[in-house]
Design an enzyme around this catalytic site. Structure first.
Site, PDB file in Angstrom:
ATOM      1  CG  HIS A   1      -2.070  -0.960   1.139  1.00  0.00           C
ATOM      2  ND1 HIS A   1      -1.875  -2.293   1.399  1.00  0.00           N
ATOM      3  CD2 HIS A   1      -3.385  -0.813   0.855  1.00  0.00           C
ATOM      4  CE1 HIS A   1      -3.040  -2.932   1.281  1.00  0.00           C
ATOM      5  NE2 HIS A   1      -3.961  -2.064   0.936  1.00  0.00           N
TER       6      HIS A   1
ATOM      7  CG  ASP B   1      -0.126   0.293  -4.046  1.00  0.00           C
ATOM      8  OD1 ASP B   1      -1.136  -0.214  -3.525  1.00  0.00           O
ATOM      9  OD2 ASP B   1       0.871   0.652  -3.398  1.00  0.00           O
ATOM     10  N   GLY B   2      -1.056  -2.633  -5.335  1.00  0.00           N
ATOM     11  CA  GLY B   2      -2.201  -3.526  -5.225  1.00  0.00           C
ATOM     12  C   GLY B   2      -3.495  -2.822  -4.900  1.00  0.00           C
TER      13      GLY B   2
ATOM     14  CD  GLU C   1     -12.458  -5.153   2.374  1.00  0.00           C
ATOM     15  OE1 GLU C   1     -12.789  -4.657   3.458  1.00  0.00           O
ATOM     16  OE2 GLU C   1     -11.460  -4.781   1.730  1.00  0.00           O
TER      17      GLU C   1
ATOM     18  CB  CYS D   1     -14.304   2.792   1.674  1.00  0.00           C
ATOM     19  SG  CYS D   1     -13.477   3.538   3.099  1.00  0.00           S
TER      20      CYS D   1
ATOM     21  CB  CYS E   1     -10.281   2.711   5.309  1.00  0.00           C
ATOM     22  SG  CYS E   1     -11.389   1.289   5.281  1.00  0.00           S
TER      23      CYS E   1
END
Length: 643
Positions: A146, A198-199, A308, A326, A401
């Site tokens: 991240h 980035d993942g 998710e 989110c 988050c």
């Protein structure tokens, strides 16, 4: 000392470049009273002021002090992305300061900005997890680390802070980090040491906005590189992190919902700034695939708790719906960019549905508790596992988050309400609030009690008087009937000048001219596509933009699992100023099933017509979905079996 200059005119999270290939441009708006004013005041008075203390207790600020060398101890927190909670709070606080000076909030922002700057390394790198826990070894785990995701939220916070205050301290931090990324990442043959992504997408859309803020073309090009390298196996080719198919070839949204949505926001940003038709076509295609087969009634997204994930087409469960808060926020951000790019009203329709339902349910009415996941059903006797994925509101999360993300959307909400018209000069109203909309010498005052009442009264306060311009009002897709009065003229759905969801009123306006729009807000029953197995044979109650649910607190005679809705009986509206901060409820007729009590040990029986359908009549009280879980714990359901 921070570099300062006179504060620029505040602009929101999306400010298009001067040569953007967009149908519309964001316009100004103020929210002065009513529904969203109340929610934003709670955000300003309760949620935002608590942020620094919660970030302190969770260890986020402690980690920054460790990285800056001003504290001793161990890294706190179990995730490599904990820095983003700080950045999202800073962004939220900045938008709040842009709207209203705050003598208590501003020193906290200044203090935390200085702490972030002190934690940055000389070459621009900043990530406390890798600086403190991984021996400073960078970019060794792009799939899970991240690092670029954290950078993206830092960049967005810096842009917000600069636009709100004119202070460049955080913007300087962001530019140093972005310059560092540009020196490290690049395609094969570029001479850069790493070809990687980035993942968790996020840096891509942030880089585009940093380009818009600074005019530095390298940031736009770096965003394009990151977007283009998704789908080429750099992360193992997994759908989870959008690495299975290049975005230009993708036919469907897939994998982790938030990651996919942040990536598509960047795709839309790039299409807007570059005019690249393949990117625009991909964005339109994937938005359509998402809304037709993978979006819950509330606007929520994500069918699977595991990873998710979006899930399969028409896989839209109720009690196991993930619908992360989110994801709702990311959906609003993406759809707003699509609305600006295309000018189409359907994107405003999804924004409205998501704001009032899938997003707002994530924040408690008192602004102190949160939902990470937003199911559409909680069963009688539900045993909650607790933790981040609890169906009970939580003060803060281990993976926190969602709360600061919700804070930043509420604090910047006025920037998602209106735009210029296609000619760059008129005014389009995407969302209805009491307040004021403005653009290029045009000012329109709005008064409404929406969403409880459907009347929106608009008064022209400022206008060019030497030329005509168009006032465009979005007619929501859910609206069956409406009337509009413009001076002495009156229209309804049969003869109003509506084009693709926009009511377009063109004239040479004068100060004092009035437009009164009346949207019919009759409650209605909604059925899902029959391919949605989870709710076949069920109906949901809606009124205007609001989805409704039953909550156990309003039905003390028993649970909700045996409730059946009678769709042949009319729905009634009941205004309840005493309930849940003041709501308009919907009253429906139903009954409780009497299931055969024959002592069977097996929960299955012969399929006989009418089995278990007789029962006692019961009045059903439906409340807006956003307000559930604000009283005692208990069952809840949106979709109701019909007789």
């Amino acid at each position: 000392m921070p570099t300062t200059h006179s504060a620029p005119t505040p602009t929101g999270p999306v400010r298009l470049g001067p040569a953007a290939h967009a149908a519309l441009r964001p316009a100004g708006a103020e929210i002065g009273a009513g529904f969203w004013h109340t929610r934003r005041e709670v955000n300003a008075r309760v949620s935002l002021p608590q942020g620094p203390q919660l970030l302190e207790s969770a260890g986020n600020l402690h980690n920054l002090r460790l990285a800056a060398g001003t504290a001793e101890g161990d890294f706190r927190g179990g995730y490599p992305f904990v820095d983003t909670d700080v950045y999202k709070w800073l962004e939220a606080a900045s938008w709040q300061l842009a709207r209203q000076p705050d003598a208590a909030l501003r020193p906290e922002v200044d203090r935390i900005v200085a702490l972030v700057a002190a934690a940055q390394q000389p070459d621009g790198y900043l990530n406390t997890w890798f600086q403190l826990r991984q021996g400073g070894e960078r970019y060794r785990d792009l799939r899970w680390g991240h690092e670029l995701y954290c950078a993206g939220h830092l960049l967005q916070a810096a842009v917000a802070h600069h636009r709100a205050t004119g202070n460049t301290e955080l913007l300087d931090v962001a530019r140093r980090f972005a310059d560092h990324l540009g020196q490290v990442f690049g395609p094969p043959g570029s001479g850069k040491p790493i070809d990687g992504i980035d993942g968790h997408p996020e840096v891509e859309t942030a880089l585009v906005e940093l380009y818009r803020e600074t005019g530095e073309r390298d940031y736009l090009d770096l965003a394009g590189y990151f977007v283009d390298r998704h789908g080429h196996g750099l992360l193992g080719g997994e759908a989870y992190c959008q690495d299975r198919v290049p975005v230009r070839e993708a036919a469907d949204v897939e994998g982790h919902a938030v990651r996919q949505l942040y990536l598509l926001a960047a795709v839309t940003d790039l299409a807007t700034e570059t005019g690249e038709p393949e990117l625009r076509a991909a964005a339109e295609r994937l938005w359509h695939a998402m809304t037709t087969t993978k979006t819950h009634l509330t606007g929520g997204l994500g069918a699977h708790h595991d990873e998710e994930d979006f899930g399969d087409p028409y896989e839209l469960p109720t009690e196991r719906a993930y619908c992360e808060t989110c994801a709702a926020i990311a959906s609003v951000q993406w759809s707003w960019r699509m609305a600006l790019l295309t000018g189409e009203a359907r994107y405003g329709d999804l924004i409205e549905r998501t704001l009032y339902n899938g997003f707002l349910a994530g924040v408690s009415l008192d602004g102190e508790r949160w939902l990470y996941v937003n199911p559409l059903q909680v069963r009688d006797g539900h045993t909650d596992p607790g933790g981040d994925q609890s169906a009970r509101r939580t003060r803060w999360f281990r993976c926190a988050c969602c709360p600061p993300n919700a804070m930043r959307l509420l604090a910047s909400l006025e920037h998602y309400l209106s735009s210029t018209d296609t000619d760059g000069e008129g005014l389009r109203v995407h969302q209805y609030v009491s307040g004021r909309y403005s653009s290029h010498g045009i000012g329109v005052r709005a008064e409404t009690d929406y969403p409880w009442h459907g009347t929106v009264a608009l008064t022209v306060e400022e206008t060019p008087q030497d030329r005509p311009w168009t006032l465009s009002l979005r007619i929501p897709a859910w609206c069956r009937e409406f009337r509009v009065r413009v001076g002495t003229l009156s229209y309804d759905r049969t003869d109003a000048p509506v084009e693709n969801g926009w009511l377009r009123l063109t004239r040479t306006w004068a100060p004092g001219d009035e437009v009164v729009l009346e949207l019919a807000l009759e409650p209605r029953l909604t059925a899902a596509d029959p391919r949605v197995d989870a709710v076949r044979g069920c109906a949901a109650i809606e009124r205007g933009p609001l989805v409704y649910c039953l909550e156990q607190a309003d039905h003390p005679g028993g649970g909700l699992d045996d409730i059946v809705l009678d769709p042949t009986r009319p729905l009634a509206v009941k205004h309840r100023p005493d309930l849940l901060g003041g709501i308009t409820g919907v009253v429906a007729a139903g009954y409780r099933r009497r299931l055969p009590d024959d002592g069977r040990w097996w929960p299955y029986r012969d399929a006989e017509p009418g089995t278990g359908t007789a029962g006692d009549a019961v009045e059903l009280t439906a409340i807006p979905y956003y307000a559930w879980a604000n009283r005692q714990d208990g069952s809840m359901r949106v979709w109701l079996p019909t007789s």
